[in-house]
Design an enzyme around this catalytic site. Structure first.
Site, PDB file in Angstrom:
ATOM      1  N   HIS A 100      -6.723   2.542  -6.600  1.00  0.00           N
ATOM      2  CA  HIS A 100      -6.004   4.050  -7.173  1.00  0.00           C
ATOM      3  C   HIS A 100      -6.076   3.123  -8.616  1.00  0.00           C
ATOM      4  CE1 HIS A 100      -4.816   3.527  -3.106  1.00  0.00           C
ATOM      5  NE2 HIS A 100      -4.146   5.643  -3.288  1.00  0.00           N
ATOM      6  N   ASP A 103      -3.464   1.002  -8.857  1.00  0.00           N
ATOM      7  CA  ASP A 103      -3.647  -0.461  -8.894  1.00  0.00           C
ATOM      8  C   ASP A 103      -4.056  -1.322 -10.135  1.00  0.00           C
ATOM      9  OD1 ASP A 103      -2.925   0.370  -6.335  1.00  0.00           O
ATOM     10  OD2 ASP A 103      -5.580   1.107  -5.795  1.00  0.00           O
TER      11      ASP A 103
HETATM   12  C1  XLS Z   1      -1.675   6.363   2.622  1.00  0.00           C
HETATM   13  C2  XLS Z   1      -3.018   6.377   2.076  1.00  0.00           C
HETATM   14  C3  XLS Z   1      -4.239   5.489   0.809  1.00  0.00           C
HETATM   15  C4  XLS Z   1      -5.320   6.449   0.805  1.00  0.00           C
HETATM   16  C5  XLS Z   1      -5.565   6.452  -1.204  1.00  0.00           C
HETATM   17  O1  XLS Z   1      -1.699   5.868   3.368  1.00  0.00           O
HETATM   18  O2  XLS Z   1      -4.447   5.756   3.046  1.00  0.00           O
HETATM   19  O3  XLS Z   1      -3.762   4.557   1.047  1.00  0.00           O
HETATM   20  O4  XLS Z   1      -5.727   5.887   1.359  1.00  0.00           O
HETATM   21  O5  XLS Z   1      -4.342   7.235  -1.536  1.00  0.00           O
END
Ligand code: XLS
Ligand code: CA
Ligand code: CA
Length: 436
Positions: A100, A103
């Site tokens: 993301h 991140d």
């Molecule tokens: C959260 C989600 C997230 C997505 C990407 O539960 O899995 O991490 O994969 O935003």
């Protein structure tokens, strides 16, 4: 460059008899299965958010893991964490990563600072990608952590927040393209509601679709060739999310004319939270031609929340790989470990054990699934079970040429049909013989 995982060397395939816990026992990237190297079957990816940014915090407790790259100065932390990530992924031998925007670059004091941070760190990431050959499976945008998104992003009652989210996704798309991303994921963490008393559901769904159409248009504008995914999840953080499960995402995409533009990124634990099995969701998506990519993890039978554990269940990896093989394998997608080590697993080396175990579990799954595929273990049985549909009468119905008058004539002539056994227990025994 500093070394962040000094106790671990490059992980190698040593075969099932080795006692070295820091080696692969089943995952042999170059070994061909059904004519294709294992690495290409899986296209394994590491999730930046859990593996490098998840430090064991939970709703009741602060982080438990201390990492040498998690230093106080933000610029240095970003740089060191990125270096550590590429060291980890190179030693593990995975081909892909996912992240993301926030991140890799925590949001700054305002949008300008956030974007400047992102620009700086993705330059570093690009260089590390070139140096190591590791590629970006998909990028995404965090539209759920900051307080501005508490009532949603694209479904927020305030268009100013819709706009903020749009600006953020626009930038995330540019960055994903810059890094040669093979895909981009939309997950609606706060696109849903807490109470219907303050929610205009129809309007919110229209807005979500508008937002995705803008993204599709922008993708064309910048000539980004990656695949778009929508990732279903029924709840958490929101009480009820609009991207509930594969079927509701599919209906949403069809209603708003988005089905040509987005496939699904299915996460195992989200499937079970929706009251389905992982396999059900894979089969639904595959049957409808919208299975794009997979977030590989698992939940816990005793816990009703998103535990995001590393996948270790060989039955599940076998059946998942069987469906993926039937579909013809991944094209743009892959298996992204959207999974985190437990709060008590505080050693950096635990990150290796987690990924090695999961990759071996999928390798065993692939071997079993390939054998099932080759033997036609279930395909033969299915063919037989549905054989009536291959007769002239069955074909007439399937091709749309038969009417209720034909059904009546057939039944009056042939009388009571003979039910046949579904043979579930026999088939479960057959499956057991394929578990590697
Ligand atoms: C959260 C989600 C997230 C997505 C990407 O539960 O899995 O991490 O994969 O935003
Ligand atoms: Ca996920
Ligand atoms: Ca999850």
């Amino acid at each position: 460059m500093a070394e962040y995982f000094p106790t671990v060397k490059k992980i190698k395939f040593e075969g099932p008899d080795t006692r070295n816990p820091l080696s692969f026992k089943h995952y042999n990237p170059k070994e061909k299965v059904l004519g294709k190297p294992m690495a290409e079957h899986f296209r394994f990816a590491v999730s930046y958010w859990h593996t490098f940014k998840g430090l064991g915090q939970d709703p009741f407790g602060l982080p438990t893991m201390i990492r040498s790259y998690d230093v106080a100065d933000v610029d240095q932390m970003m740089e060191k964490t990125m270096e550590a990530a590429f060291e980890f992924m190179s030693k593990l031998g995975v081909g892909y990563w996912c992240f993301h925007d926030s991140d890799v670059a925590p949001e700054g004091a305002d949008i300008h600072e956030s974007r400047a941070r992102l620009d700086k760190v993705v330059k570093q990431a690009k260089k590390l990608q070139n140096d190591t050959g590791i590629k970006l499976l998909w990028g995404t945008c965090n539209l759920f952590s900051h307080r501005r998104f508490m009532s949603g992003a694209a479904t927020n009652p305030d268009p100013a927040i819709f706009a903020y989210a749009g600006a953020k996704v626009k930038k995330a798309l540019e960055v994903t393209k810059y890094l040669g991303g093979e895909g981009y994921t939309f997950w609606g963490g706060r696109e849903g509601y807490e109470t219907l008393l303050n929610t205009d559901m129809g309007r919110e769904l229209d807005h979500l679709a508008r937002f995705l159409h803008m993204a599709v248009d922008y993708k064309k504008q910048i000539k980004f060739k990656g695949q778009f995914y929508i990732e279903p999840k029924p709840k958490e953080p929101t009480k009820h999310q609009y991207d509930f499960d594969a079927a509701s995402c599919h209906a949403f995409l069809l209603k708003y004319g988005l089905d040509k533009h987005l496939k699904l990124n299915l996460e195992a634990n989200h499937c079970t939270l929706a009251g389905h099995s992982f396999l059900h969701e894979l089969e639904y998506a595959s049957a409808n031609g919208i299975l794009g990519s997979v977030d590989a993890n698992r939940g816990d039978e005793l816990l009703g929340w998103d535990t995001d554990q590393f996948p270790t269940n060989i039955y599940e990896t076998t059946m998942a790989m069987y469906t993926i093989l039937k579909m013809g394998g991944f094209t743009t997608g892959g298996l992204n470990f959207d999974a985190k080590i437990r709060r008590q697993s505080i050693d950096p080396q635990d990150l290796f054990h987690a990924h090695i175990g999961a990759m071996d579990a999928f390798a065993r799954g692939l071997k079993g699934a390939a054998k099932m595929h080759k033997d036609g273990a279930f395909a033969k049985h299915l063919k037989q079970r549905y054989a009536g549909w291959d007769t002239a009468f069955g074909k007439k119905i399937e091709s749309g040429k038969a009417t209720f008058d034909d059904m009546e004539a057939y039944t009056l002539k042939n009388g009571e049909p003979q039910p046949k056994s579904g043979q579930q227990e026999y088939l479960e025994n057959v499956l057991n013989e394929y578990i590697v």
